[in-house]
Design an enzyme around this catalytic site. Structure first.
Site, PDB file in Angstrom:
ATOM      1  N   ASP A 172       0.814  -1.224   0.000  1.00 11.98           N
ATOM      2  CA  ASP A 172       0.000   0.000   0.000  1.00 11.98           C
ATOM      3  C   ASP A 172       0.844   1.268   0.000  1.00 11.98           C
ATOM      4  OD1 ASP A 172      -2.177  -1.781   0.315  1.00 11.98           O
ATOM      5  OD2 ASP A 172      -1.839  -1.788   2.464  1.00 11.98           O
TER       6      ASP A 172
ATOM      7  N   HIS B  85      -4.443  -2.094  -6.574  1.00 15.45           N
ATOM      8  CA  HIS B  85      -3.754  -0.893  -7.029  1.00 15.45           C
ATOM      9  C   HIS B  85      -4.786   0.178  -7.348  1.00 15.45           C
ATOM     10  CE1 HIS B  85      -0.188  -3.610  -8.231  1.00 15.45           C
ATOM     11  NE2 HIS B  85       0.005  -3.084  -7.041  1.00 15.45           N
TER      12      HIS B  85
HETATM   13  P1  IMP Z   1      -2.379 -12.846   1.817  1.00 13.96           P
HETATM   14  O1  IMP Z   1      -1.402 -12.331   0.831  1.00 13.96           O
HETATM   15  O2  IMP Z   1      -3.818 -12.546   1.439  1.00 13.96           O
HETATM   16  O3  IMP Z   1      -2.166 -14.292   2.138  1.00 13.96           O
HETATM   17  O4  IMP Z   1      -2.148 -12.071   3.205  1.00 13.96           O
HETATM   18  C1  IMP Z   1      -0.956 -12.219   3.969  1.00 13.96           C
HETATM   19  C2  IMP Z   1      -0.596 -10.910   4.649  1.00 13.96           C
HETATM   20  O5  IMP Z   1      -0.224  -9.950   3.641  1.00 13.96           O
HETATM   21  C3  IMP Z   1      -1.728 -10.253   5.423  1.00 13.96           C
HETATM   22  O6  IMP Z   1      -1.181  -9.561   6.523  1.00 13.96           O
HETATM   23  C4  IMP Z   1      -2.314  -9.249   4.438  1.00 13.96           C
HETATM   24  O7  IMP Z   1      -2.978  -8.187   5.088  1.00 13.96           O
HETATM   25  C5  IMP Z   1      -1.049  -8.785   3.742  1.00 13.96           C
HETATM   26  N1  IMP Z   1      -1.280  -8.317   2.380  1.00 13.96           N
HETATM   27  C6  IMP Z   1      -1.469  -9.063   1.274  1.00 13.96           C
HETATM   28  N2  IMP Z   1      -1.607  -8.293   0.192  1.00 13.96           N
HETATM   29  C7  IMP Z   1      -1.482  -7.024   0.596  1.00 13.96           C
HETATM   30  C8  IMP Z   1      -1.496  -5.773  -0.085  1.00 13.96           C
HETATM   31  O8  IMP Z   1      -1.633  -5.663  -1.312  1.00 13.96           O
HETATM   32  N3  IMP Z   1      -1.321  -4.671   0.703  1.00 13.96           N
HETATM   33  C9  IMP Z   1      -1.111  -4.754   2.046  1.00 13.96           C
HETATM   34  N4  IMP Z   1      -1.088  -5.898   2.714  1.00 13.96           N
HETATM   35  C10 IMP Z   1      -1.264  -7.033   2.002  1.00 13.96           C
END
Ligand code: IMP
Length: 458
Positions: free
Chosen positions: A15, A51
């Protein structure tokens, strides 16, 4: 002849505003109008990313566009490519492609690596089930972890090549059988393998047909772009702190996010590219996991209000922390960054910024990021930073209704380059450069295209 070869990656926990920077890079590449093609490539992650880009639609009005599965080059109406290590959500991808077709009459070339692993309903359901029944990671529930496990297990990976081939139905059933134990435990196979398989096929058969023409041996196509002198922009997702190996294990995502991995997986030479790390001036984090510089004094509430800090994928409120230069320095090193773009410096104008320059780990003062962030107590520089960009509107959470005065002010700063920014901010940049050892080459002062101020000579 100008050839733009850039890679943008996140230096924090995601982010950071990468989509906006990629979009700016696309606009810059297109501005040369030399008949070159431009392609934006995603190299990892999946629909866990969101995005957000603010750009002008066909009617000239500013609109918000969020891509999850598609590279954000979609909105710039250039070619897009999905790499072999992407967790490819075909359902979301086709919707975004159609949405852009209607909004922008998208007409770029679409390339999808034959190797990309396909994300299915059972990956999402497994993700939700695990979050409910085991140790929570606070995932986006998009199925990312289960998909990458299938890739690593090898026999359970359904590649894009399998997906569009005649053997898809058989392959899907074979994979469901291999995964039967866990899928049954999670209650996903209550209706039986055959019925569940039929359901998936009904969803995916029409999508398969539509996406089949886009299959490519991507490494060869990208090499052609490179050799032709065309522009290539590589777009990272999430941020270094969430990398599966180099992030804050186990509160990480399941893919390799670092820029060097992009070159390995796309078959492109690192030396031909500029790598830009995108860093938000404050830090944010969603999901579980420690944020060492978490603000507990009201700073976070102001930032959330000013900038609308809510996840683009899950709408969860992001936790906010003070700048952490120890973390940034390591991220810039791991990504082999050539420069840093600092984002959202407008959000914190008039606020006092303290900056973390070392960590206290059980009494030992270090400038290294340990594996276990819960052991870290941030130590802040005595000196605090502050800058003032403009009087007037400070509510930046709605970028669409911005008054003309503010637009003009932003334009003025963009034209003046980094060297024309308020002294307080210039000072911040100078000290950041000295500490991190990688120069800030741009700073965003607004959320829309063209609102990043660059160093004059960049
Ligand atoms: P996952 O990628 O959905 O398995 O999530 C694993 C960790 O990565 C969690 O803490 C999510 O909140 C974080 N996360 C995954 N994608 C993003 C993103 O695009 N922005 C911020 N945090 C993310």
């Amino acid at each position: 002849m100008v050839q733009i070869l850039k890679s943008y990656v996140g230096l924090g926990f995601g982010d950071e505003g990468k989509g906006n920077q990629v979009d700016g890079g696309v606009a810059f590449a297109k501005s040369f109008d030399e008949g070159k093609r431009t392609v934006v490539v995603r190299f990892q992650g999946g629909p866990n990313a969101g995005h957000t880009i603010y750009s002008y639609g066909l009617d000239g009005k500013l609109i918000e566009f969020i891509t999850h599965a598609a590279p954000s080059g979609l909105i710039g109406n250039v070619d897009i490519a999905v790499g072999p290590s992407v967790a490819f959500d075909t359902e979301k991808f086709i919707n975004e492609l159609k949405g852009a077709g209607e909004l922008f009459r998208y007409n770029g070339r679409v390339m999808i690596s034959e190797r990309a692993g396909i994300l299915f309903d059972y990956h999402r359901k497994l993700d939700v089930w695990r979050e409910m029944s085991g140790k929570k990671i606070g995932t986006t529930k998009s199925g990312i972890g289960p998909l990458y496990e299938d890739n690593e297990r090898r026999t359970t990976r359904i590649t894009f090549y399998d997906y569009i081939s005649n053997r898809f139905h058989d392959k899907l059933k074979e994979v469901l059988k291999l995964k039967k134990l866990e899928l049954s435990a999670a209650g996903i196979l209550e209706e039986g393998i055959d019925k569940y398989c039929e359901k998936l096929i009904a969803i995916h058969d029409p999508i398969r047909k539509e996406l089949a023409p886009f299959v490519e041996r991507l490494e060869y196509r990208l090499r052609e772009y490179l050799m032709n002198g065309d522009n290539i922009i590589i777009e990272g997702s999430q941020g270094t702190g969430l990398d599966v190996d180099m992030g804050s294990i186990s509160d990480v995502t399941s893919s390799h996010l670092l820029a060097p991995y992009a070159f390995a997986s796309l078959g492109l030479p690192r030396n031909a590219f500029k790598i830009y790390g995108v860093e938000k001036v404050y830090v944010t984090r969603v999901g579980e996991g420690v944020l060492p510089t978490l603000a507990t004094d009201g700073f976070g509430d102001i930032v959330v209000k000013n900038a609308g800090e809510f996840g683009a994928t899950t709408r969860r409120k992001r936790r906010v922390g003070y700048p952490d230069w120890v973390f940034t320095k390591r991220s810039a090193m791991l990504n082999d960054c050539d420069g840093i773009i600092l984002t959202r410096v407008d959000v914190v104008q008039d606020l006092e910024l303290k900056v973390c320059c070392s960590y206290d780990i059980n009494g030992e003062i270090v400038e290294e990021v340990p594996l276990d962030l819960s052991t870290v107590k941030p130590i802040y520089k005595d000196k605090k930073f502050k800058w003032h960009l403009w009087d007037g509107p400070s509510d930046l959470s709605n970028p669409i209704d911005v008054d003309n005065q503010l637009k003009d002010k932003r334009k003025e700063y963009v034209e003046g380059g980094l060297e024309g920014l308020p002294l307080g901010l210039q000072n911040y940049i100078k000290e950041h450069d000295n500490y991190v050892g990688c120069p800030i080459i741009g700073a965003s002062i607004g959320p829309s295209r063209g609102e990043t101020v660059f160093k004059r000579n960049v």
